[in-house]
Design a protein around this motif. Structure first.
Motif, short mmCIF file in Angstrom:
data_model
loop_
_atom_site.label_atom_id
_atom_site.label_comp_id
_atom_site.label_asym_id
_atom_site.label_seq_id
_atom_site.Cartn_x
_atom_site.Cartn_y
_atom_site.Cartn_z
N ARG A 12 -8.04 55.90 -0.61
CA ARG A 12 -6.76 56.88 -0.11
C ARG A 12 -5.62 55.56 -0.11
N LEU A 13 -5.99 54.49 0.11
CA LEU A 13 -4.92 53.49 0.29
C LEU A 13 -4.68 52.56 -0.84
N VAL A 14 -5.46 52.88 -1.88
CA VAL A 14 -5.15 51.95 -3.13
C VAL A 14 -3.83 52.07 -3.47
N PRO A 15 -3.05 50.78 -3.81
CA PRO A 15 -1.78 50.93 -4.37
C PRO A 15 -1.77 51.44 -5.93
N THR A 16 -0.90 52.05 -6.34
CA THR A 16 -0.73 52.54 -7.74
C THR A 16 0.88 52.34 -8.08
N SER A 17 1.01 52.49 -9.30
CA SER A 17 2.40 52.23 -9.82
C SER A 17 3.39 53.07 -9.11
N TYR A 18 4.33 52.51 -8.68
CA TYR A 18 5.62 53.47 -7.90
C TYR A 18 4.75 54.27 -6.78
N GLY A 19 3.70 53.93 -6.43
CA GLY A 19 2.88 54.86 -5.48
C GLY A 19 2.51 56.32 -5.85
N LEU A 20 2.57 56.45 -7.07
CA LEU A 20 2.33 58.02 -7.61
C LEU A 20 1.10 58.50 -7.47
N GLN A 21 -0.03 57.76 -7.17
CA GLN A 21 -1.42 58.18 -7.24
C GLN A 21 -1.87 59.10 -8.15
N PRO A 22 -1.80 58.80 -9.40
CA PRO A 22 -2.22 59.95 -10.32
C PRO A 22 -3.59 59.96 -10.52
N LEU A 23 -4.53 60.20 -9.46
CA LEU A 23 -6.02 60.05 -9.46
C LEU A 23 -6.52 61.27 -8.66
N LYS A 24 -7.75 61.42 -8.98
CA LYS A 24 -8.63 62.26 -8.05
C LYS A 24 -10.01 61.71 -8.17
N PHE A 25 -10.79 61.66 -6.95
CA PHE A 25 -11.94 61.31 -6.71
C PHE A 25 -12.93 62.42 -6.80
N ILE A 26 -13.93 62.43 -7.71
CA ILE A 26 -15.12 63.54 -7.36
C ILE A 26 -16.23 62.81 -6.74
N ILE A 27 -16.50 63.55 -5.76
CA ILE A 27 -17.83 63.18 -5.02
C ILE A 27 -19.01 64.04 -5.38
N VAL A 28 -19.79 63.39 -6.23
CA VAL A 28 -20.92 64.50 -6.77
C VAL A 28 -22.08 64.47 -5.99
N GLU A 29 -22.27 65.55 -5.44
CA GLU A 29 -23.50 65.73 -4.53
C GLU A 29 -24.72 66.59 -5.00
N SER A 30 -24.37 67.34 -6.07
CA SER A 30 -25.32 68.10 -6.62
C SER A 30 -26.53 67.15 -7.42
N PRO A 31 -27.61 67.11 -7.28
CA PRO A 31 -28.63 66.42 -8.03
C PRO A 31 -28.76 66.88 -9.24
N GLU A 32 -28.55 68.32 -9.30
CA GLU A 32 -28.69 68.87 -10.85
C GLU A 32 -27.63 68.49 -11.78
N LEU A 33 -26.29 68.17 -11.08
CA LEU A 33 -25.12 68.03 -11.78
C LEU A 33 -25.24 66.29 -12.14
N ARG A 34 -25.97 65.78 -11.01
CA ARG A 34 -26.03 64.20 -11.26
C ARG A 34 -27.13 64.03 -12.84
N GLN A 35 -28.18 64.87 -12.82
CA GLN A 35 -29.17 64.72 -13.79
C GLN A 35 -28.35 64.87 -15.05
#
Ligand SMILES: Cc1cc2nc3c(=O)[nH]c(=O)nc-3n(C[C@H](O)[C@H](O)[C@H](O)COP(=O)(O)O)c2cc1C
Length: 210
Positions: A36-59
């Motif tokens: 959340r605290l990562v610095p970005t250009s102008y502070g715009l944070q054009p990012l999203k972080f996907i936390i993949v929990e599903s074992p099926e999806l991981r496979q």
């Protein structure tokens, strides 16, 4: 030796995780706060972080990642996604956030907002795509260091088929693309890579005094 350097020597791109060991919730909260605290250009944070929990999806993701075992064996898996496009609405949302966070009237921020809009108006689609992607690498660096400080193993990864990830996860429709993948957890005692010496250029090679 400074603790920072000890941590950075301790970490390595983990090739084999111990799938029986899990990251504690409180440590994962630190990781999320760090992102959340990562610095970005102008502070715009054009990012999203996907936390993949599903074992099926991981496979499924593993098959799109040259079968690298870390994708399924690590305790946690984060996909660092960057925005495809950056438009005036994103700038307006950012300006509104500055205004409410710092309790400044939005009118006072108009100049900064217009300046950012002018900057992005000069970029073509490809430049914006790459600019946003560059921000993902900043997140990667910080994430890797945060994990090392917590003595959590992590692997920075771009060895995957981003187009396939995007399709599977429906990212294009959300203005996103998968830029980097980071499995995190604990090294397997059999992982030979942990015993290999770090290969790095010398300081003399890397630094120029001007
Ligand atoms: C952007 C990036 C992408 C990488 N992609 C992969 C990958 O797909 N699979 C992998 O096992 N290692 C990957 N690595 C790990 C590098 O090979 C590794 O960081 C480098 O050789 C230095 O070794 P060290 O991290 O163990 O010190 C990647 C590293 C970076 C920074």
């Amino acid at each position: 030796m400074h603790d920072i350097i000890k941590d950075l020597n301790w970490r390595y791109a983990t090739k084999k995780f111990d799938s029986s060991k899990n990251i504690k919730d409180e440590d994962f909260e630190v990781i999320k706060d760090s992102l959340r605290l990562v610095p970005t250009s102008y502070g715009l944070q054009p990012l999203k972080f996907i936390i993949v929990e599903s074992p099926e999806l991981r496979q499924e993701l593993q098959t799109m990642s040259y079968n690298q075992s870390q994708i399924v064996d690590a305790s946690h898996l984060i996909i660092i996604c960057s925005y495809r496009d950056l438009n005036e609405t994103h700038i307006d949302e950012y300006v509104a956030n500055i205004s409410s966070t710092r309790d400044v009237h939005e009118e006072m921020m108009k100049g900064y907002g217009d300046f950012m809009k002018l900057t992005i108006s000069k970029m073509d689609d490809d430049q914006k795509f790459r600019w946003n992607k560059n921000q993902a690498y900043i997140a990667l660096g910080q994430l890797i260091h945060t994990c090392a400080t917590l003595k959590i193993d992590a692997t920075p990864m771009e060895g995957f088929k981003a187009k396939d990830y995007d399709k599977l996860l429906g990212l294009r429709d959300q203005n996103l693309t998968a830029s980097l993948v980071v499995p995190m957890g604990y090294r397997h005692e059999d992982d030979e890579a942990q015993h290999q010496k770090k290969v790095r250029k010398s300081q003399d090679d890397l630094f120029i005094t001007a």
